[in-house]
Design a protein around this motif. Structure first.
Motif, PDB file in Angstrom:
ATOM      1  N   PRO A   3      -2.040   8.805   3.249  1.00 43.47           N
ATOM      2  CA  PRO A   3      -3.097   8.201   4.192  1.00 43.47           C
ATOM      3  C   PRO A   3      -2.751   7.876   5.496  1.00 43.47           C
ATOM      4  CG  PRO A   3      -3.038   7.183   1.935  1.00 43.47           C
ATOM      5  CD  PRO A   3      -1.774   7.930   2.069  1.00 43.47           C
ATOM      6  N   ALA A   4      -3.724   8.101   6.582  1.00 47.93           N
ATOM      7  CA  ALA A   4      -3.454   7.605   7.779  1.00 47.93           C
ATOM      8  C   ALA A   4      -3.057   6.013   8.036  1.00 47.93           C
ATOM      9  CB  ALA A   4      -4.476   8.053   8.902  1.00 47.93           C
ATOM     10  N   GLY A   5      -1.825   5.641   8.534  1.00 46.99           N
ATOM     11  CA  GLY A   5      -1.523   4.220   8.532  1.00 46.99           C
ATOM     12  C   GLY A   5      -0.732   3.928   7.503  1.00 46.99           C
ATOM     13  N   LYS A   6       0.007   4.790   6.744  1.00 44.59           N
ATOM     14  CA  LYS A   6       0.861   4.730   5.798  1.00 44.59           C
ATOM     15  C   LYS A   6       2.242   5.449   5.793  1.00 44.59           C
ATOM     16  CE  LYS A   6      -1.416   1.791   2.912  1.00 44.59           C
ATOM     17  NZ  LYS A   6      -0.742   0.476   2.531  1.00 44.59           N
ATOM     18  N   GLN A   7       3.068   4.916   5.154  1.00 43.49           N
ATOM     19  CA  GLN A   7       4.590   5.306   5.341  1.00 43.49           C
ATOM     20  C   GLN A   7       4.996   5.669   4.069  1.00 43.49           C
ATOM     21  OE1 GLN A   7       7.768   2.630   6.493  1.00 43.49           O
ATOM     22  NE2 GLN A   7       8.184   3.892   8.246  1.00 43.49           N
ATOM     23  N   ALA A  66       1.085   1.251  12.276  1.00 44.91           N
ATOM     24  CA  ALA A  66       0.052   1.403  13.243  1.00 44.91           C
ATOM     25  C   ALA A  66       0.562   1.497  14.705  1.00 44.91           C
ATOM     26  CB  ALA A  66      -0.866   0.196  13.099  1.00 44.91           C
ATOM     27  N   LYS A  67      -0.244   1.940  15.793  1.00 42.85           N
ATOM     28  CA  LYS A  67       0.185   1.713  16.795  1.00 42.85           C
ATOM     29  C   LYS A  67      -0.279   0.394  17.303  1.00 42.85           C
ATOM     30  CE  LYS A  67      -0.633   6.702  17.764  1.00 42.85           C
ATOM     31  NZ  LYS A  67      -1.537   7.931  18.324  1.00 42.85           N
ATOM     32  N   VAL A  77       4.760   0.711  14.990  1.00 41.10           N
ATOM     33  CA  VAL A  77       5.080  -0.530  14.116  1.00 41.10           C
ATOM     34  C   VAL A  77       4.939  -0.119  12.426  1.00 41.10           C
ATOM     35  CG1 VAL A  77       5.126  -2.838  13.631  1.00 41.10           C
ATOM     36  CG2 VAL A  77       4.941  -2.121  15.959  1.00 41.10           C
ATOM     37  N   SER A  78       5.873  -0.290  11.845  1.00 44.93           N
ATOM     38  CA  SER A  78       5.764  -0.145  10.602  1.00 44.93           C
ATOM     39  C   SER A  78       6.255  -1.437   9.726  1.00 44.93           C
ATOM     40  CB  SER A  78       6.423   1.125   9.703  1.00 44.93           C
ATOM     41  OG  SER A  78       7.852   0.690  10.015  1.00 44.93           O
TER      42      SER A  78
END
Length: 372
Positions: free
Chosen positions: A82-86, A173-174, A184-185
Motif C-alpha cells: 500500500p501507499a505509505g508502507k515500507q 510519509a513525506k 520519513v519511515s
C-alpha cells in the motif's frame, strides 16, 4: 588512503564532534564518538541515538510497472504494497543465493528503494538490466540519510512535526521537518522504535544539529550500530548473508511473502525460486543460521570456527561481539543443521581455546518496534 574514500554530507560535522573515522564500504565513516561504543549502545537502548547512514544507496523508480519490476527480483509482494508502507526484501540469484537485502517503500507516485552501501553499484546494475521502457530509475545523489533510534525517538521527532507520532512500524510519509521536505519511515536497524529520514544533502547538517540539540539525543557510530543490530538478531549483508546463502539457510523464511512460497498462481516468480521453494518443501539444507550466547565474558568474533563436543568442526561465526544490553557475548553464524537446535552447547575457537556457547533463540534482546 582517506583521500580516496567518499564522504557523506555530514562528514565535517562528525570531525567537529570528535568522531573516530574509519573506512567502511568505500566511505570515511564514524565508528564511535567521545562516549565510546558501549555507552553509545546503552544510550540508544535507553534514550535516542542519531546515526548517519548516508552511505546507503537511495533510488526512485517511476512508472506504473515499477512494483512489477521489483517484485520479479525479490520473493516479496511489492505490487500489493500500500501507499505509505515500507517492506523488507532481498534480491536473489538463480542459485537461490542472496545478492543484497533492501527496503522498498511505496510513496504513491514512486517506489523508494534503499540498498546497502557495499552493494550499491551492483544493485543499480541488477535493477537496470531488468527495467522495461516504461519504468525509469533515478539514482538519488543529493540526499543524506539519518536514523533516529531509541525509545525517546518519537517524542524527539514529534517536536519538529507531531504527525510522526501517528506513524507505526513500517509506515512512511513525506514529512516537513524544519520546513524541509523529508521522506520519513518508522523503521531502523537497532531493534528499537525509531525513524529513518531521507533529507536533502544541503539541509542535512541543519537537521542533524537540531536533533543533536535535543537533550535525549547523542551521535552513535558504526561500532554501536553493529552491536545493537546483532543483539536484535538482524543480519549484516556480506557477513551473515551472501550470494552462496539461501533465505532458507539464513532463517529468513519470514522475509518471503506467503503467496510466493505457497502452492498457487503467485508462487515463485523470482530468481532461484525453484531451489528456494524446494528447500522450504523438503527442509533439506545442510546448514542454518543460528544465534549463540557465550557462557564466558570473552567475545567471539566473526570467522571463529565452531565445534561440537567431540571436537568436530561444524560451522563458523559470521557476526560476534559483546552485547552490552544482554551482558554477555552474542554471535550469529552457520552450523550443520543437526546442531541448530535451541539449547545445544557448541564450542567457538578463540586464540586456540574452545569457549562454550549455547544456541539461543534470536533476538537476544526484545525488539521494541512501535506497532500502535
Amino acid at each position: 588512503m582517506s583521500q580516496e574514500l567518499l564522504v557523506t554530507p555530514l562528514h565535517a560535522l562528525h570531525i567537529e564532534m570528535g568522531a573516530k573515522m574509519v573506512p567502511f564500504a568505500g566511505y570515511d565513516m564514524p565508528v564511535q564518538y567521545a562516549l565510546g561504543v558501549r555507552k553509545e549502545h546503552i544510550h540508544c537502548r535507553e534514550s535516542a541515538g542519531l546515526f548517519d547512514v548516508s552511505h546507503m544507496g537511495q533510488l526512485r523508480l517511476h512508472g506504473e510497472n515499477a512494483a512489477k519490476v521489483i517484485e520479479s527480483l525479490v520473493p516479496v509482494d511489492i505490487i500489493d504494497l500500500p501507499a505509505g508502507k515500507q517492506r523488507y526484501a532481498f534480491f536473489t540469484n538463480e542459485q537461490g543465493g542472496i545478492l543484497d537485502d533492501l527496503m522498498v517503500t511505496n510513496f504513491g507516485d514512486h517506489l523508494f528503494v534503499v540498498v546497502n552501501a557495499a552493494c550499491k553499484e551492483q544493485d543499480i546494475a541488477h535493477i537496470q538490466a531488468h527495467l522495461p521502457d516504461d519504468v525509469t530509475m533515478e539514482i538519488i545523489e543529493d540526499r543524506a540519510l539519518l536514523a533516529l533510534q531509541g525509545p525517546k525517538a518519537a517524542q524527539v521527532l514529534a517536536r519538529l512535526n507531531p504527525v510522526v507520532s501517528d506513524m507505526v512500524f513500517m509506515d512512511a510519509a513525506k514529512v516537513e521537518l524544519l520546513g524541509i521536505e523529508c521522506l520519513v519511515s518508522r523503521s531502523g536497524y537497532t531493534g528499537e522504535d525509531g525513524y529513518e529520514i531521507s533529507v536533502p544533502a544541503n539541509k542535512a547538517e541543519e537537521l542533524a544539529r537540531e536533533l543533536l540539540g535535543q537533550e535525549e539525543v547523542e551521535w552513535i557510530g558504526l561500532g554501536a550500530r553493529d552491536s545493537l543490530r546483532l543483539e536484535c538478531g538482524l543480519c549484516l549483508y556480506g557477513h551473515d548473508l551472501d550470494t552462496t546463502t539461501t533465505p532458507v539457510e539464513a532463517s529468513l523464511l519470514w522475509g518471503i511473502s506467503k503467496p510466493r512460497r505457497a502452492d498457487g498462481e503467485r508462487a515463485g516468480g523470482f530468481p532461484g525460486a525453484d531451489i528456494i521453494l524446494e528447500q522450504i518443501k523438503t527442509k533439506d539444507i545442510v546448514r542454518k543460521r543460528i544465534g549463540l550466547q557465550g557462557q564466558s565474558k570473552a567475545p567471539v568474533r566473526e570467522g571463529s570456527k565452531l565445534f561440537d563436543a567431540d571436537g568436530n568442526e561444524i560451522g563458523i561465526v559470521t557476526s560476534g561481539t559483546f552485547g552490552p544490553t544482554k551482558g554477555a557475548p552474542v554471535a550469529m553464524g552457520y552450523v550443520q543443521t543437526d546442531f541448530a537446535v535451541i539449547g545445544t552447547e557448541i564450542f567457538a575457537e578463540v586464540r586456540g581455546k574452545k569457549l562454550p556457547m549455547t544456541v539461543e533463540k534470536m533476538p537476544f534482546v526484545p525488539q521494541n518496534y512501535y506497532r500502535g
